[in-house]
Design an enzyme around this catalytic site. Sequence first.
Site, short mmCIF file in Angstrom:
data_model
loop_
_atom_site.label_atom_id
_atom_site.label_comp_id
_atom_site.label_asym_id
_atom_site.label_seq_id
_atom_site.Cartn_x
_atom_site.Cartn_y
_atom_site.Cartn_z
CG ASP A 167 21.26 -41.25 26.06
OD1 ASP A 167 21.60 -40.15 25.56
OD2 ASP A 167 21.46 -42.14 25.60
NE ARG B 275 13.32 -43.41 18.85
CZ ARG B 275 14.39 -43.47 17.96
NH1 ARG B 275 14.30 -42.22 17.39
NH2 ARG B 275 15.56 -44.63 17.85
CB ILE C 211 28.38 -36.73 23.09
CG1 ILE C 211 29.51 -37.34 25.06
CG2 ILE C 211 28.51 -38.62 22.46
CD1 ILE C 211 30.51 -37.61 24.78
NE ARG D 231 23.19 -40.41 16.73
CZ ARG D 231 22.11 -41.19 17.91
NH1 ARG D 231 21.11 -41.17 17.75
NH2 ARG D 231 23.44 -41.60 19.08
N PRO D 232 28.05 -39.97 12.35
CG PRO D 232 29.92 -39.60 11.94
CD PRO D 232 29.22 -39.52 12.93
CB ILE D 233 28.11 -46.13 11.54
CG1 ILE D 233 28.03 -45.83 9.69
CG2 ILE D 233 27.17 -45.47 12.35
CD1 ILE D 233 26.97 -47.79 9.48
CG ASP D 234 33.91 -42.84 11.53
OD1 ASP D 234 32.56 -42.05 11.60
OD2 ASP D 234 35.16 -42.15 11.60
CD GLN D 235 36.01 -44.50 14.02
OE1 GLN D 235 37.40 -44.66 15.48
NE2 GLN D 235 36.59 -43.62 13.31
CE LYS E 243 16.97 -45.89 23.98
NZ LYS E 243 17.47 -46.13 22.58
CG ASN E 244 21.06 -47.06 24.87
OD1 ASN E 244 20.12 -46.84 23.63
ND2 ASN E 244 21.23 -45.88 24.71
NE ARG F 39 23.70 -43.67 16.12
CZ ARG F 39 24.08 -43.82 14.57
NH1 ARG F 39 23.53 -43.48 13.42
NH2 ARG F 39 25.41 -43.35 14.43
CB CYS G 262 17.84 -38.82 18.91
SG CYS G 262 16.42 -39.19 19.46
C1 UD1 Z 1 25.14 -44.98 22.06
C2 UD1 Z 1 23.54 -44.48 23.22
C3 UD1 Z 1 23.20 -42.93 22.86
C4 UD1 Z 1 24.03 -42.06 23.73
C5 UD1 Z 1 25.27 -42.27 22.97
C6 UD1 Z 1 26.45 -41.88 24.10
C7 UD1 Z 1 22.66 -46.33 21.76
C8 UD1 Z 1 21.85 -46.99 21.10
N1 UD1 Z 1 22.73 -45.51 21.66
O1 UD1 Z 1 24.37 -44.40 20.87
O2 UD1 Z 1 22.03 -43.32 23.22
O3 UD1 Z 1 23.47 -40.61 23.59
O4 UD1 Z 1 25.66 -43.75 22.78
O5 UD1 Z 1 26.64 -41.94 24.94
O6 UD1 Z 1 23.20 -47.25 22.22
N2 UD1 Z 1 31.03 -41.64 16.19
C9 UD1 Z 1 31.83 -41.11 15.46
N3 UD1 Z 1 32.32 -42.71 14.30
C10 UD1 Z 1 31.89 -43.46 14.48
C11 UD1 Z 1 30.45 -44.11 16.02
C12 UD1 Z 1 30.61 -42.15 16.54
O7 UD1 Z 1 32.61 -40.23 15.44
O8 UD1 Z 1 31.77 -44.41 13.69
C13 UD1 Z 1 31.10 -40.16 16.95
C14 UD1 Z 1 29.60 -39.94 17.52
O9 UD1 Z 1 29.12 -39.37 16.29
C15 UD1 Z 1 29.22 -39.22 18.49
C16 UD1 Z 1 30.30 -40.18 19.83
O10 UD1 Z 1 31.53 -40.47 18.75
O11 UD1 Z 1 30.17 -37.99 18.50
C17 UD1 Z 1 29.66 -41.09 20.41
O12 UD1 Z 1 29.03 -42.18 19.59
P1 UD1 Z 1 28.41 -43.15 19.97
O13 UD1 Z 1 28.85 -43.79 21.22
O14 UD1 Z 1 28.63 -44.56 18.72
O15 UD1 Z 1 26.68 -43.32 20.15
P2 UD1 Z 1 25.85 -43.55 19.43
O16 UD1 Z 1 26.26 -45.64 19.42
O17 UD1 Z 1 25.53 -43.44 18.23
#
Ligand code: UD1
Length: 432
Positions: A307, A399, A329, A123-127, A22-23, A94, A118
């Site tokens: 996961d 999902r 995580i 789950r920020p997207i700052d990166q 899925k991912n 997501r 979920c």
């Molecule tokens: C993806 C997977 C999810 C899995 C996760 C970790 C998808 C759609 N989802 O989620 O199933 O649980 O990887 O393997 O593929 N973070 C930041 N800033 C950012 C992005 C992330 O601080 O901009 C933090 C997150 O809060 C978290 C960590 O980085 O603590 C890892 O997150 P990330 O690997 O980005 O997870 P997702 O892509 O959301």
Amino acid sequence: MAHYMVRGGNPLSGEVEIAGAKNAALGILAASVMTNETVTIENIPDVSDIRAILNAIEEIGAHVERLDRHSCRINGSGISSQAVVDNDYVRKIRGSYYLIGSLLGRHRRAAVALPGGCNIGLRPIDQHIKGFRALGADVYLAPPGMVVAEAEVLRGAHIYMDVVSVGATINIMMASVMAEGTTTIENAAKEPHVVDTANFLNSMGANIKGAGTDVIRIKGVQKLHGTTYSIIPDQIEAGTFMFAAAATRGDVLIKNVIPKHLEFLTAKLTEIGCQIHESDDEVRVVATKRLGATNAKTLPYPGFPTDMQPQITVLLGLSNGVSIITESIFENRFKYVDELTKMGASIRVEGNTAIITGVGKYTGANLSSPDLRAGAALVIAALAAEGVSEIYDIHYIERGYEDFPEKLRGLGAEIERVDTDQDRRRFSFKIV
Ligand code: UD1
């Protein structure tokens, strides 16, 4: 309300076929609209998150032709640079954030509703945003809850990720494949779906090297072209069946997997007393006795996957001794423990750590899925429990797991998706 009814106690036994990841599919389907040419994608899992992203690209002008349940042909030439990605489904999943990277990379402009997913933490997207800005994009939030990213020109850059993020790594790869010059992503995520999305983009003519290591180099190309690509098997679905086999003391052959992607799981299962037999694309899990305790900490790949954290906790809740699971995580990923406690589990959560004292058995209960993977873990608990469980909020499970009850029934489980009181009575009658 649709829910699962489960009568536990049957050891799972037989063979199960794993669907596409899925991912990986979320990244690949978003990337599929980065060319005017047609792409054919195979081994797509038929789950609701995937239907949502297919629907989102169709709504903005892509032509999506279903070839069969698991393959489709996509042509993104009808998508304009002014496309706005927003509907109720997009806001719930997501993976819709991948459309920011793909549309920005292709059209130099993306407007996408903020991602959902979920509720397992902030789950920020700052990166992601930091990466897009480094490439020269202007990124801002616009009402109602949209992320807008736009650039006159995208230029390759050196980007150091402050946290290892799967989503940000894939998104920056997509935004930079057609940028001018070379982009380097340092401290990149190494998950199999990062590699699969990079392989897919390379099959469209991109020049990405190093995916699967922590430094990825992307040389910008002028344009991408059509391709035919088959998505890798779902490592988490496979892991879920492995742990279900272990928790029910079963014997299950899990087919269509890449054993290398499951190494951390097989190591843990072996350590606590399971027998594992691996071949090229199959893993067999055999558990004949009560398993032992262990400790695990979730980490980015190739560490223990977050996961799979709820599933291992369910298994260790039945093992002999005290185990400690640490979640590193996501900060809010133990919500399902209250549900397990209803079944007789003895688990204490302190911050990001669960201290699990194994009990001899779980007892069936009425349960609610707090999220996708925890929902699947509660199903495992119900399959191992004595008596009947009813599991609600299964839309989370749907999902990410294709035909979950059907696949489990194929292994001898008694599980039914019930919609009405009549279905419910039928199930109860069947098991008396
Ligand atoms: C993806 C997977 C999810 C899995 C996760 C970790 C998808 C759609 N989802 O989620 O199933 O649980 O990887 O393997 O593929 N973070 C930041 N800033 C950012 C992005 C992330 O601080 O901009 C933090 C997150 O809060 C978290 C960590 O980085 O603590 C890892 O997150 P990330 O690997 O980005 O997870 P997702 O892509 O959301």
